[in-house]
Motif scaffolding. Sequence first.
Motif: not given
Length: 192
Positions: A1-8, A48-52, A63-67
Amino acid sequence: MKNMQKSSRNELSFLHINSNRWNSAITEYSLNLAISLQSVGSENIAIGLREKAFFKRAKKSELKSIGLSRVHILALANALRRLGKRKFTAVLVYGGKEEVAVRVLVKIGFLKTSLIYRFKGEASLRKASPLKKNFLNSNENVRYLYPSYYQQNRCLKLGYPLGDVLNLATDTKKFFLNRKTSFAVERETETI
């Protein structure tokens, strides 16, 4: 998550939210679409749902992903807060829970986007109630995507709004095969 940057400002950015628990057709469509859009240079973030299946496969495909533990307005708001203030070109949702959550977050100004795409992979056997029809048609910024003309016609008969048919990897008039990724990518990158 920390390496996600704002899109230009000039970069297209898409947020994909999928709460499907299984490795199903809707999971396949959402991943193919995100990967296809990413292959033409746009930023794509998968929630998406973590671990699914969707989350695990999105993460594996880089892909940049958040669970999330569950798709809920507060959980989604917390995930968006971690991304920082940004406006997405479009938010793509693949289920009813995420559609409602995204509509609420857009309405209260927490999520910035000018367009929401709702992928409608299945149609309930019940017709949409007048209240649901009103909700479905209440926002001109929501557009529906269907996996086939058959599915679109089924949904129209049940009271769902007209939308676009998106046949990934089969509609050669609209898509071409990207040999590097083996996914179909739309010829014009300004639209989905």
